[in-house]
Each structure stands twice: as C-alpha cells, then as structure tokens.
Design a protein around this motif. Structure first.
Motif, PDB file in Angstrom:
ATOM      1  N   GLU A 326      -2.614 -18.189  -4.016  1.00 37.00           N
ATOM      2  CA  GLU A 326      -1.538 -17.819  -3.114  1.00 37.00           C
ATOM      3  C   GLU A 326      -0.917 -19.023  -2.428  1.00 37.00           C
ATOM      4  O   GLU A 326      -1.608 -19.859  -1.922  1.00 37.00           O
ATOM      5  CB  GLU A 326      -2.053 -16.849  -2.051  1.00 37.00           C
TER       6      GLU A 326
ATOM      7  N   PHE B  19       4.359 -13.850  -8.780  1.00 35.50           N
ATOM      8  CA  PHE B  19       2.934 -13.571  -8.898  1.00 35.50           C
ATOM      9  C   PHE B  19       2.632 -13.510 -10.381  1.00 35.50           C
ATOM     10  O   PHE B  19       3.549 -13.295 -11.179  1.00 35.50           O
ATOM     11  CB  PHE B  19       2.581 -12.230  -8.240  1.00 35.50           C
ATOM     12  N   VAL B  22       4.695 -11.110 -12.565  1.00 31.68           N
ATOM     13  CA  VAL B  22       5.890 -10.544 -11.916  1.00 31.68           C
ATOM     14  C   VAL B  22       6.664 -11.598 -11.150  1.00 31.68           C
ATOM     15  O   VAL B  22       6.082 -12.466 -10.501  1.00 31.68           O
ATOM     16  CB  VAL B  22       5.555  -9.471 -10.839  1.00 31.68           C
ATOM     17  N   ALA B  24       8.488 -11.466  -8.076  1.00 29.72           N
ATOM     18  CA  ALA B  24       8.670 -10.515  -6.974  1.00 29.72           C
ATOM     19  C   ALA B  24       9.984 -10.763  -6.248  1.00 29.72           C
ATOM     20  O   ALA B  24      10.634  -9.819  -5.794  1.00 29.72           O
ATOM     21  CB  ALA B  24       7.499 -10.596  -6.006  1.00 29.72           C
ATOM     22  N   GLU B  43      13.738   0.144  -4.615  1.00 31.43           N
ATOM     23  CA  GLU B  43      12.676   0.927  -5.237  1.00 31.43           C
ATOM     24  C   GLU B  43      11.312   0.309  -4.962  1.00 31.43           C
ATOM     25  O   GLU B  43      11.208  -0.832  -4.524  1.00 31.43           O
ATOM     26  CB  GLU B  43      12.896   0.948  -6.759  1.00 31.43           C
ATOM     27  N   LYS B  48      10.596  -5.981  -1.341  1.00 31.07           N
ATOM     28  CA  LYS B  48      10.888  -5.933   0.088  1.00 31.07           C
ATOM     29  C   LYS B  48       9.727  -6.466   0.924  1.00 31.07           C
ATOM     30  O   LYS B  48       9.902  -7.346   1.776  1.00 31.07           O
ATOM     31  CB  LYS B  48      11.204  -4.489   0.514  1.00 31.07           C
ATOM     32  N   SER B  49       8.534  -5.930   0.677  1.00 27.42           N
ATOM     33  CA  SER B  49       7.379  -6.375   1.452  1.00 27.42           C
ATOM     34  C   SER B  49       7.096  -7.854   1.208  1.00 27.42           C
ATOM     35  O   SER B  49       6.727  -8.578   2.136  1.00 27.42           O
ATOM     36  CB  SER B  49       6.139  -5.572   1.085  1.00 27.42           C
ATOM     37  N   TYR B  59       2.808 -15.440   2.715  1.00 28.97           N
ATOM     38  CA  TYR B  59       2.994 -16.056   1.395  1.00 28.97           C
ATOM     39  C   TYR B  59       3.864 -17.282   1.562  1.00 28.97           C
ATOM     40  O   TYR B  59       4.733 -17.318   2.425  1.00 28.97           O
ATOM     41  CB  TYR B  59       3.714 -15.101   0.434  1.00 28.97           C
ATOM     42  N   GLN B  91       3.104  -2.763   6.241  1.00 31.63           N
ATOM     43  CA  GLN B  91       3.122  -1.502   5.521  1.00 31.63           C
ATOM     44  C   GLN B  91       1.704  -0.949   5.407  1.00 31.63           C
ATOM     45  O   GLN B  91       1.457   0.221   5.620  1.00 31.63           O
ATOM     46  CB  GLN B  91       3.712  -1.727   4.130  1.00 31.63           C
ATOM     47  N   LYS B 390       4.608   0.812 -11.586  1.00 26.18           N
ATOM     48  CA  LYS B 390       5.027  -0.532 -11.951  1.00 26.18           C
ATOM     49  C   LYS B 390       3.847  -1.480 -11.803  1.00 26.18           C
ATOM     50  O   LYS B 390       3.476  -1.859 -10.704  1.00 26.18           O
ATOM     51  CB  LYS B 390       6.178  -0.968 -11.033  1.00 26.18           C
ATOM     52  N   THR B 400      -2.898  -5.620  -5.481  1.00 21.12           N
ATOM     53  CA  THR B 400      -1.698  -6.435  -5.624  1.00 21.12           C
ATOM     54  C   THR B 400      -0.461  -5.600  -5.939  1.00 21.12           C
ATOM     55  O   THR B 400       0.640  -6.129  -5.982  1.00 21.12           O
ATOM     56  CB  THR B 400      -1.847  -7.501  -6.732  1.00 21.12           C
ATOM     57  N   SER B 402       2.618  -2.937  -5.199  1.00 22.43           N
ATOM     58  CA  SER B 402       3.390  -2.627  -4.000  1.00 22.43           C
ATOM     59  C   SER B 402       2.904  -1.299  -3.431  1.00 22.43           C
ATOM     60  O   SER B 402       2.278  -0.502  -4.139  1.00 22.43           O
ATOM     61  CB  SER B 402       4.871  -2.551  -4.342  1.00 22.43           C
ATOM     62  N   GLY B 403       3.186  -1.082  -2.144  1.00 21.58           N
ATOM     63  CA  GLY B 403       2.669   0.101  -1.463  1.00 21.58           C
ATOM     64  C   GLY B 403       2.968   1.401  -2.197  1.00 21.58           C
ATOM     65  O   GLY B 403       2.091   2.246  -2.394  1.00 21.58           O
ATOM     66  N   GLY B 404       4.214   1.564  -2.603  1.00 23.96           N
ATOM     67  CA  GLY B 404       4.604   2.796  -3.268  1.00 23.96           C
ATOM     68  C   GLY B 404       3.875   2.978  -4.588  1.00 23.96           C
ATOM     69  O   GLY B 404       3.503   4.091  -4.963  1.00 23.96           O
TER      70      GLY B 404
HETATM   71  N1  LIG Z   1      -0.448 -10.422  -3.802  1.00 20.91           N
HETATM   72  C1  LIG Z   1       0.162 -10.064  -4.928  1.00 20.91           C
HETATM   73  N2  LIG Z   1      -0.330 -10.431  -6.128  1.00 20.91           N
HETATM   74  C2  LIG Z   1       0.287 -10.072  -7.273  1.00 20.91           C
HETATM   75  N3  LIG Z   1       1.410  -9.347  -7.326  1.00 20.91           N
HETATM   76  C3  LIG Z   1       1.962  -8.946  -6.173  1.00 20.91           C
HETATM   77  C4  LIG Z   1       1.364  -9.275  -4.914  1.00 20.91           C
HETATM   78  N4  LIG Z   1       2.132  -8.742  -3.932  1.00 20.91           N
HETATM   79  C5  LIG Z   1       3.149  -8.118  -4.541  1.00 20.91           C
HETATM   80  N5  LIG Z   1       3.060  -8.229  -5.889  1.00 20.91           N
HETATM   81  C6  LIG Z   1       4.014  -7.689  -6.872  1.00 20.91           C
HETATM   82  O1  LIG Z   1       5.298  -8.044  -6.455  1.00 20.91           O
HETATM   83  C7  LIG Z   1       6.221  -6.988  -6.670  1.00 20.91           C
HETATM   84  C8  LIG Z   1       6.949  -6.663  -5.395  1.00 20.91           C
HETATM   85  O2  LIG Z   1       6.049  -6.079  -4.474  1.00 20.91           O
HETATM   86  P1  LIG Z   1       6.459  -5.642  -3.003  1.00 20.91           P
HETATM   87  O3  LIG Z   1       5.208  -5.238  -2.320  1.00 20.91           O
HETATM   88  O4  LIG Z   1       7.267  -6.698  -2.363  1.00 20.91           O
HETATM   89  O5  LIG Z   1       7.369  -4.361  -3.265  1.00 20.91           O
HETATM   90  P2  LIG Z   1       8.109  -3.420  -2.219  1.00 20.91           P
HETATM   91  O6  LIG Z   1       9.551  -3.591  -2.438  1.00 20.91           O
HETATM   92  O7  LIG Z   1       7.591  -3.648  -0.856  1.00 20.91           O
HETATM   93  O8  LIG Z   1       7.695  -1.981  -2.755  1.00 20.91           O
HETATM   94  P3  LIG Z   1       7.245  -0.648  -1.957  1.00 20.91           P
HETATM   95  O9  LIG Z   1       8.467   0.101  -1.648  1.00 20.91           O
HETATM   96  O10 LIG Z   1       6.427   0.085  -2.980  1.00 20.91           O
HETATM   97  O11 LIG Z   1       6.451  -1.054  -0.782  1.00 20.91           O
HETATM   98  C9  LIG Z   1       5.406  -5.822  -7.218  1.00 20.91           C
HETATM   99  O12 LIG Z   1       5.619  -5.760  -8.607  1.00 20.91           O
HETATM  100  C10 LIG Z   1       3.977  -6.184  -6.925  1.00 20.91           C
HETATM  101  O13 LIG Z   1       3.136  -5.709  -7.949  1.00 20.91           O
END
Ligand SMILES: Nc1ncnc2c1ncn2[C@@H]1O[C@H](COP(=O)(O)OP(=O)(O)OP(=O)(O)O)[C@@H](O)[C@H]1O
Ligand SMILES: [Mg+2]
Lengths: 326, 499
Positions: A326, B19, B22, B24, B43, B48-49, B59, B91, B390, B400, B402-404
């Motif tokens: 990270e 990551f 992906v 992100a 989506e 977003k997170s 990060y 989240q 996803k 790892t 995303s929340g959804g």
């Molecule tokens: N620590 C991590 N290690 C590996 N992949 C990650 C990590 N954090 C996020 N990702 C990947 O990055 C992408 C974006 O994730 P993120 O959590 O930002 O989505 P989000 O827009 O917040 O979605 P949600 O609406 O589901 O919360 C996803 O494909 C996720 O699998």
C-alpha cells in the motif's frame, strides 16, 4: 508505467513466494559455507532431524489458522512417546509379536494425544477460555503425567520399535521422513480440499460470521484439536523411538519451534491466515539453520542466539515486503 | 444559491491509483469549492471510497496530485489529515468492539490527567454535554460491540462533525440509519455548511443527493465523468451517466401471487428486548418490517432464526413446528438471514470471494465432507454473474472489494442455498441504483417461485416500493400492520414513532 507494472509483478511474486526465496537464498549460502551441506547423507539427515517438529507444525498450523494455539505440544510429545515405547516394551515382554505390539503402541500414543487435546478443546470451547492459558495448564499437567507414567526415570531397552524412528527404506530413506510427508499431505488435504478446512479458516478469520453462516464453532475447534492430537501422538512415537529410549524430560519447548515455523511461514497468530506450504518451509528454514550451525560446529549456546536472530530477520523481511503493497 | 462563488478548497489533478488487478482511480481531475456540499456518485467499485481514502491519507496516490487550499496535499496518515483539518466518516466502521462508546469517541485524542493518565471522567462529561446539546442520548459506558450498527454509525458521525475539521468526508454515512437519524444528519450538514465547512458526500440514495448537493460529480470505472451544479442534473440523467444506460423505473412492478402460509411466528419474546411478536408470511409474499433504530427489528430476526436466545415463542415453517436451537436448525429448514452488519456477521474479510460465497453452500447444498471443487467453482461463477460482483478474481480477499461488492457477496452466499424463507436485514445497504434494480427483480423472481421474504428496511422508499405488506415494530412490540395500499410514509412513520 511499464516499469511500474513489472515492479508490481515482482512484488506480487514475492508476496506469494517470498518465503521460498528466503529458503533458496539460505540454501545457497549454506552450500557455499559447507561443501557437505548438499550431500545426500546430510539432506537425509536434515530431513529426519526435522521430521518430528514438522509433524507437530502440521497440527499447530491448523490450530493457529483456527485462531487457537497449543503450548502443551512438547509435554504431550514426551508423554505419548514414553507411552509408545513403554507399551511396546510391556507387550513384547509379554510375548506379543513385533508388529501387533508396535501397532498397539503407536495407537495408544495417538489415543493419548487425542484424549488430552480433546480435553483442551472442550475446555476452550465450553468455557470460552483462552487457548493460551488452557494449553499452558495442559503443558504442566502433561509433563506431570509423563513423570508419573515413567516413574521419573527413562525407559531403556525398548526393543525392536526403535526401527520406527531409526529404520530406513533400503538403508536410505528414513521411515520418519515418509511419515512426515504423509502428515503434510493429510494437512494439505484437510485445508485445501475438505469442508473442515474451510470451516477452520472461517472460524479463525471471523467467528461471528462463521457462526451466523451455520458453522459450529465448537465442533470445528474440537475437531482441530483432535487432528492435532493425532499428529502429537505420531510425533511422540517418532521422537522416542529415534532416541531409542523413553525420556520423560525430553521434547521441552518443541511446541515453540512448531509455532515459530508456522509464523515464519506466514500464519497469523490472530487466526484466519496460514498455509501448510508456508509452515513446512518455515520448519525447513529452522532445520537448515540448525544443521549448518552444527556442520560448522558452532557451540550450541551461540546456535540458539543465531537462530533467534535469523528467525526475527525472516519475519521482519516478510512483513516489510508485504507492507509495501500500500 | 451563491455557492458557486467559493474558491477551490480541494483540487484533483490527474489523480491515479491502482491495486493489483484494478485501476481504482484513472486520471481524475476536478475541484471542490469551499463551503459547498459536493456529492460523489457512481456504481459499486467506481472508486469513490478510494478517492476519499487518498484525500484522507490512508492510501498514497500513484499518479497526479491533490491541492488542498492551493498547496500540494500529501498526508502521511489519517491522523495527520485530521489535525490539518480533514475528517472522514468511513463507509466501513472501524470500531474497537471491546471499547466503550466514550473510549471510542476519544480514540487517539484522549483527555489526559497531568499529561499521563487517561481521564475517563472528563471525557465522559464532555461527551455527555456535547450529546445533550445535540439532543441525543447514548449509553456512553456501553461497549461498542453491544450497540446497534446504526448507533455505532451515529457515534462515528458525531466524532467527525465535532472535531472542528474544515473538510468532512462522508462515505455513505446513512446506509444503516433510519429516517429520523438521516434527518438529524441532514440538519447537521446544513449547519456545518452555514459555518463554511466543506462536505464531500457519497451516497447511493438519490433523494439525499438532491436534498443536499450543491455540486455533483459522477464516477464510472475509476474515471471522473462529469462535475456540475446540482441543478444541471435530473435523477434520470445522473443514473444514465453513472450506469451508462437509461433506467426508467426504480422498482420493477410487483404482481405477487400470494400462496400458503410459509412461516408462522407466535408469541416470540425475549425479556427486555421484544415481546409477544406474532406474524405470518406467505409464500410469494414480501413482508416489509419497519421501525426506528433500536425498535428491535434485527433482534427479533436473530432470535427467530436461532442466532440469539429467546425466552418463549413458537415457529412453524411449511406447516411444521420447528425446534430451533441454533442457526443450523433454521438453515436446514430453509430459513436464512442476511445480516445488516456484513463485516461482523456476513463475511470473513481475510478470506477470498470463493470461500465466502460458498461458505453456507458447502454444508447445506453440497453436504460433502470433501469439497466438490468443480461444482463449487460453477456455483461461485454463477453467483458472481447473477449479482455482477466486481472482483479481479475468485481468489481476491473480500476485504479489498468495494463496500457494495462486499454486500453482494453476502447476498450471493445466502442465495446459493435457495432458502424457502429469506430474512433480509437492510439488503441493499451500500448497493448502487443499477444493481438495486437487479436485486429487486431477483426478489420478484424468487417470490414468483414461491419464496417468502421478510425485508427489514430502513429506507422507507424501498420498503414501500417492494413490500406487499408492512409490519411496524415499536419498542419491541408490533405497533401495526398495513397492506400495500394502506402503507404510505406518514402512516408508517406515525406508527413507528407512536402517538
Ligand atoms: N485495498 C484494496 N486493495 C485492492 N483493491 C482495492 C482496494 N480498495 C479498493 N480496491 C478496488 O478498487 C476499486 C474501487 O473501490 P472503491 O472502494 O473505491 O469503490 P466505491 O466507488 O467506493 O464502491 P462502493 O459504492 O461499492 O462503495 C474496486 O474495484 C475495489 O475492488
Ligand atoms: Mg465505497
């Protein structure tokens, strides 16, 4: 960009195989330090030296993944080992043949290993007691039972069962090494192929989730202790037959070597993470270090210090490279 | 509104973050104006997170730069971000279960006596005072593990808004709250805005976005699609930009063919938690359960299926009286429950997608001691496709995702065993609009095939949109039951609050 991707790939590769890279490095250094290190005799010797600890490591790995531990390993290895040789001696003096007596002796060792670990497992799950404390108590109790069983004196003249620990196929491959590989295979099968393995990971990773998914926390943990008990019994039988006597004061601290091996191999003490593959490599690493130090005739006190330092280094190296993600 | 005048407080310039497997964040550039409420929409897995965590110092970004008040912003940790004026509501709640509410609120900023000893009394008094001013009361000495998810969420919110930050990042703060708390939060957000504080707000709930936003930014697949003032958008245009296609309706039409009684509950009681709960659900029916936070809805469900103890009460399923001693008895008889708290009761975060999805199925579908690996893979693949999870691979650790997408894994894990009665506690928590629609359609499909669904839901709109009948719980008792036609928001609300 491209550069970065290759860097990422290397890191990913290291994360997956890091521990084996450390081992290979160690092997190269050792073979430079000592010309006999890679000789057939030395390798066979090394393997038979680590057989007992590695078998114990198999059980301890399962326990650590399930979020448990076992500090009674060494004591119970001593007890099951003494019971094994003691039983054999009694039976064969009573006129029983080598094979039936040997089988009964090993089975009784396994039964005792299972029984005592069952007790630990039940106390831990029934009363939600910490495994650390319960198995610490079992370590004391186990050693006590061992002294009572042997009357406090070693058992000598153990007869033909010595072949179990010292015998070799065609004079080359020790039985103990074959048994070790069997135990590794069984552990691998449990973790990779069996439902129980998944349950062990789930319970260690998040008990509340596991329980909400209909996994029985109690049974998973008790079963894990029972399997560990089998390994402890086998380890005991090999240990005492290898030294050709039943030594009630031996095998002290064996569990720590096994726990260390598992940790070097990437298992997490908080549960949910670990693999047989890693733990075995961990065990081999410890074995190789001890072996090379003996080959170089380093005094055993210094050996202990050096082993300690190298173990810490290996773990730090592992954490540092993993943290880089990270 | 006059908000467009504020200067940029945060600026993103070609921000990128990857990551393994992906991308992100992919070349993100836009700005956030001081004193505005800026909503991020996209989506699940859109990034977003991740963007929030980059701002927050959790990060490090790989590419580009962020300017905070015109200066390059490279925080080393979230603690540093907080001291420099950026606070975040996560989240996924990061609570220490064994700590009390007070200890948790002051984590990392404890009040010390003579700079050495933690002054618990002073912290409690200060916290009590603050909460009283806000018109809230929580049992401050309770451990975090003993309070509900919604209460924990409120504590997180209060922690963030009380620390004097200039920017507050809110990542789906309302996903586990009911109407009343949501209103509280909305009021607070407007208060904060009055004081000139900037809010970045992530939510999948469109009503909130339209109530709150000054600006809206839309994300898709790690890319920034557009930013504009709220007035430029309509609900439909937002959804279209975010999922890349048009979506006409929010809820698919429900033509329930209600059949026999599948689940019957009689006089279920647990002392001090709920009392004399009796109800039935029929096959093909969706029974909505409404109530305020703390009304005991989750508790009733947990006791019903055997996760928590009960003092009395009988349960019949399919005409058969059940002896439910543990959750296993429920699952065996075809009753399953999707927990609202995915991290605590739904997932083993350390393990991979495959293991999590098949966790229940191994025992209750395949029922083999040795895992039938081929069938398992096929099942997991089917679930990943059905729920559009996803994930880079089967072997990706669930933590790892995303929340959804984590939420989808929980849904998939229970759908994999085809229950007869499904209790869904906040089923769409954190799920994006497009996928929500897919889940509603799936609920319709399942009820058409004879399943009975009990849906505990704090999102009134969704509850009324999907339920055939609504049960209202107030302080551990059934306060009323309404048919689909009778159930309108204020009637439900009145019953939930009590007269
Ligand atoms: N620590 C991590 N290690 C590996 N992949 C990650 C990590 N954090 C996020 N990702 C990947 O990055 C992408 C974006 O994730 P993120 O959590 O930002 O989505 P989000 O827009 O917040 O979605 P949600 O609406 O589901 O919360 C996803 O494909 C996720 O699998
Ligand atoms: Mg998110």
């Amino acid at each position: 960009m491209n550069n970065k991707q290759t860097k990422e790939k290397i890191l990913a590769f290291y994360n997956k195989y890091g521990i084996i890279i450390i081992l290979v490095g160690l092997l190269i250094i050792c073979s430079i330090l000592s010309p006999v290190f890679l000789s057939k005799e030395n390798i066979v010797n090394l393997l038979s030296q680590i057989a007992v600890v590695t078998i114990l490591t198999c059980g301890i790995t399962l326990l650590i993944i399930a979020g448990q531990t076992d500090l009674s390993g060494g004591s119970i290895v001593a007890l099951t080992g003494c019971v094994c040789v003691g039983t054999f001696k009694q039976l064969s003096e009573g006129g029983m043949g080598d094979w039936p007596a040997g089988i009964l002796a090993v089975l009784s060792a396994i039964a005792i290993g299972m029984a005592l670990n069952f007790v630990s497992g039940v106390i831990i799950t029934k009363f939600k007691a910490p495994a650390f404390i319960v198995t610490l108590a079992m370590m004391q109790a186990g050693r006590g039972i061992c002294y009572i069983y042997t009357g406090g004196t070693p058992i000598y003249k153990i007869g033909n069962i010595v072949k179990l620990g010292q015998g070799r196929i065609r004079g080359v491959l020790p039985y103990s090494v074959i048994i070790m590989f069997l135990c590794i295979a069984v552990t691998w099968f449990i973790l990779k192929k069996m439902r129980l393995g998944r349950h062990i990971y789930a319970v260690g990773g998040n008990v509340e989730s596991a329980v909400a998914s209909g996994i029985s926390m109690q049974w998973t943990i008790i079963k894990t202790y029972l399997i560990h008990g089998v390994f402890v019994g086998i380890a005991g039988a090999l240990f005492m037959t290898r030294i050709n006597s039943g030594q009630p004061a031996e095998a002290v601290g064996l569990e720590f070597d096994a726990i260390t091996a598992a940790i070097i191999g990437g298992a997490s003490l908080s549960g949910g993470i670990g693999s047989v593959y890693g733990s075995i490599i961990g065990s081999v690493i410890i074995g190789v270090i001890t072996n090379i130090l003996t080959l170089k005739s380093v005094q055993s006190y210094y050996q202990m210090i050096i082993t300690g330092v190298i173990i810490v280094l290996a773990v730090i190296l592992d954490i540092v490279t993993k943290g880089k993600k990270e | 509104m006059g908000h467009s005048e504020g200067e940029m407080i945060l600026e993103f310039r070609h921000v990128g973050k990857s990551f393994p497997g992906v991308k992100a964040l992919d070349d993100i550039s836009f700005g956030v104006r001081r004193g505005t409420i800026h909503c991020l929409i996209g989506e699940n897995g859109a990034g977003k997170s991740t963007l929030m965590k980059v701002i927050n110092g959790m990060y490090k970004l790989d590419e580009g730069e962020i300017l905070f008040e015109g200066k390059p912003w490279t925080p080393k940790s979230s603690a540093q971000a907080r001291t420099q004026g950026i606070a975040m509501i996560h989240q996924e709640l990061n609570i220490i279960p064994e700590m009390t509410i007070v200890q948790n609120m002051y984590l990392g900023k404890e009040i010390l006596k003579k700079g050495l000893v933690v002054n618990d009394r002073a912290m409690r008094q200060e916290a009590e005072e603050y909460l009283r001013q806000q018109g809230l009361h929580y049992p401050l000495n309770r451990k975090m593990k003993d309070i509900s998810l919604a209460e924990a969420q409120m504590i997180e919110i209060i922690k963030a808004i009380s620390c004097g930050a200039r920017i507050i990042l809110m990542d789906e703060p309302t996903s586990s709250l009911t109407e009343k708390e949501v209103q509280f939060l909305i009021d607070k957000i407007f208060e904060l805005k009055e004081k000139g504080i900037t809010i970045i707000y992530i939510s999948h709930k469109m009503e909130e976005v339209f109530k709150l936003a000054d600006y809206v930014s839309i994300f898709r697949d790690g890319k920034h699609i557009v930013t504009g003032v709220r007035e430029e958008f309509t609900r439909a245009s937002i959804i279209e930009k975010m999922v890349g296609r048009e979506m006409k309706e929010i809820y698919p039409p429900r033509n329930a063919k209600v059949g026999e009684v599948l689940l019957k509950v009689e006089n279920l009681s647990r002392k001090g938690v709920f009392e004399n709960i009796s109800f039935e659900v029929r096959s093909g029916e969706i029974l909505g359960v409404s109530g305020l936070v703390g009304a005991g809805r989750t508790e009733i469900a947990r006791s019903l299926i055997g996760l928590d103890p009960k003092d009395s009460g009988d349960v019949w399923c399919d005409g058969k009286k059940l002896e439910i001693r543990s959750i296993n008895d429920s699952i065996k008889n075809g009753i399953a429950m999707i927990s609202e708290d995915r991290r605590r009761y739904g997932l083993v975060l350390l393990r991979d997608v495959e293991e999590n999805v098949s966790m229940v199925a191994l025992k209750h579908k395949f029922d083999k001691k040795v895992i039938p690996l081929k069938r398992e893979r096929a099942l997991v693949q089917e679930m990943i496709d059905d729920f559009a999870i996803k994930t880079p691979s089967f072997e990706t650790e669930v933590k790892t995702l995303s929340g959804g997408n984590q939420q989808k894994v929980v849904l998939a894990k229970w759908m994999a065993v085809n229950p007869k009665v499904l209790i869904m506690d906040e089923p769409t928590r954190g799920i994006d609009v497009g996928t929500k629609y897919e889940i509603y359609k799936m609920m319709n499909r399942l009820t058409d095939a004879g399943m009975a669904i009990i849906m505990i839901d704090s999102d009134m709109d969704e509850l009324l949109g999907m339920s055939d009948r609504v049960l209202i719980i107030r302080r551990g008792e059934i306060a009323g039951e309404l048919s689909r036609e009778e159930a309108v928001p204020n009637v439900v609300m009145d019953l939930a609050v009590g007269g």
